[in-house]
Design an enzyme around this catalytic site. Structure first.
Site, short mmCIF file in Angstrom:
data_model
loop_
_atom_site.label_atom_id
_atom_site.label_comp_id
_atom_site.label_asym_id
_atom_site.label_seq_id
_atom_site.Cartn_x
_atom_site.Cartn_y
_atom_site.Cartn_z
N ASP A 10 0.88 -1.17 0.00
CA ASP A 10 0.00 0.00 0.00
C ASP A 10 0.92 1.22 0.00
O ASP A 10 1.70 1.42 0.94
CB ASP A 10 -0.86 -0.04 1.27
CG ASP A 10 -1.71 1.20 1.44
OD1 ASP A 10 -1.57 2.16 0.65
OD2 ASP A 10 -2.51 1.21 2.38
N ILE A 11 0.86 2.01 -1.04
CA ILE A 11 1.83 3.11 -1.21
C ILE A 11 1.78 4.12 -0.05
O ILE A 11 2.77 4.78 0.23
CB ILE A 11 1.62 3.79 -2.59
CG1 ILE A 11 2.88 4.50 -3.04
CG2 ILE A 11 0.42 4.74 -2.58
CD1 ILE A 11 2.89 4.89 -4.51
N VAL A 33 -6.02 4.45 -5.75
CA VAL A 33 -4.89 4.90 -4.94
C VAL A 33 -5.09 6.35 -4.48
O VAL A 33 -4.68 6.73 -3.37
CB VAL A 33 -3.56 4.68 -5.71
CG1 VAL A 33 -3.40 5.62 -6.88
CG2 VAL A 33 -2.38 4.78 -4.79
N ASP A 34 -5.79 7.13 -5.28
CA ASP A 34 -6.11 8.52 -4.91
C ASP A 34 -6.94 8.56 -3.62
O ASP A 34 -6.64 9.32 -2.68
CB ASP A 34 -6.89 9.15 -6.09
CG ASP A 34 -6.95 10.66 -6.05
OD1 ASP A 34 -6.29 11.27 -5.19
OD2 ASP A 34 -7.66 11.24 -6.90
N SER A 124 -2.62 5.02 -14.16
CA SER A 124 -3.58 4.78 -15.27
C SER A 124 -4.01 3.32 -15.44
O SER A 124 -4.84 3.05 -16.32
CB SER A 124 -3.03 5.27 -16.63
OG SER A 124 -3.13 6.67 -16.73
N THR A 125 -3.48 2.39 -14.65
CA THR A 125 -3.80 0.98 -14.92
C THR A 125 -5.02 0.48 -14.16
O THR A 125 -5.37 -0.69 -14.25
CB THR A 125 -2.61 0.05 -14.61
OG1 THR A 125 -2.36 0.08 -13.19
CG2 THR A 125 -1.38 0.44 -15.37
N GLY A 126 -5.68 1.37 -13.39
CA GLY A 126 -6.89 0.98 -12.67
C GLY A 126 -8.11 1.47 -13.41
O GLY A 126 -8.41 1.01 -14.52
N VAL A 127 -8.77 2.44 -12.83
CA VAL A 127 -9.98 3.02 -13.42
C VAL A 127 -9.73 3.50 -14.85
O VAL A 127 -10.62 3.43 -15.71
CB VAL A 127 -10.45 4.21 -12.54
CG1 VAL A 127 -11.62 4.94 -13.17
CG2 VAL A 127 -10.84 3.72 -11.16
N TYR A 128 -8.53 3.97 -15.15
CA TYR A 128 -8.23 4.52 -16.48
C TYR A 128 -7.85 3.45 -17.51
O TYR A 128 -7.59 3.78 -18.67
CB TYR A 128 -7.15 5.60 -16.38
CG TYR A 128 -7.63 6.93 -15.81
CD1 TYR A 128 -8.96 7.13 -15.48
CD2 TYR A 128 -6.75 7.98 -15.61
CE1 TYR A 128 -9.40 8.35 -14.97
CE2 TYR A 128 -7.18 9.21 -15.10
CZ TYR A 128 -8.51 9.38 -14.77
OH TYR A 128 -8.94 10.59 -14.26
#
Ligand code: AR6
Length: 175
Positions: A10-11, A33-34, A124-128
């Site tokens: 978890d970042i 992550v946001d 960008s590899t999740g929702v985007y």
């Protein structure tokens, strides 16, 4: 030589000089992550810190302090939405360029803020919906190109699944 590593984490928990957020152009929080970064840093405080920044263009990044995070800084990068159905090869290349821009800009910000360690999520590899393999190749190459003279000692590609971590490990091991 700086270390480049893939970590499953978890970042928000990482003790590095800067963590990167996968934000949106409004910089008003979101999911993924946001959302995790806003919760961990302190939602109201982070929204107050991003409010005067005037949003952020896709392919760029803006800085706030880390607030309640162990990291000193948060670089809020905005990756492209992957929507190639609407533009074919040209759209893919534009998305690649914008994603590379996020990593390049974060490495510039790291240098400006004297950071020796930084952790990136897979922007960008999740929702985007950016394809994870393609995104990881761009991430690793852009960071490697920015390393000489950067003063950077540690770069963590922070993954949220073992599949994502494997992709980065293979790239970093030159597989
Ligand atoms: N630590 C590390 N990685 C994470 C974490 C975490 N705590 N949580 C999720 N990931 P995403 P995007 C991974 O969707 O595709 C937001 O609503 C996740 O598994 O967070 O750039 C923003 O406000 C994935 O691999 O970001 C924007 O509107 C990666 O982080 C939009 O989503 C990125 O997934 C941005 O979409």
């Amino acid at each position: 030589m700086p270390t480049l590593e893939a970590a499953l984490a978890d970042i928000t928990m990482l003790h590095v000089d800067a963590i990167v957020n996968a934000a949106n152009t409004k910089l008003k929080g979101g999911g993924g992550v946001d959302g995790a970064i806003h919760r961990a840093a302190g939602k109201a405080e982070l929204l107050a810190a991003t409010a005067p920044l005037g949003g952020c263009a896709t392919g760029d990044a803006k800085v706030t302090s880390g607030l309640r995070l162990p990291a000193k800084w948060i670089f809020h990068a905005v990756g492209p939405v992957w929507s190639v159905s609407r533009g074919g090869e040209a759209a893919m290349q534009n998305a690649d360029r914008l994603l590379a821009g996020c990593y390049r800009r974060c490495m510039e910000l790291a240098r400006e803020h004297g950071c020796r360690s930084i952790a990136f999520p897979a922007i960008s590899t999740g929702v985007y919906r950016f394809p994870p393999d393609r995104a990881a190749r761009i991430a690793v190459k852009t960071v490697q190109d920015a390393l000489p003279g950067s003063g950077m000692e540690q770069v963590i590609f922070c993954c949220f699944s073992s599949e994502a971590k494997r992709i980065y490990q293979d790239l970093l091991e030159g597989a």
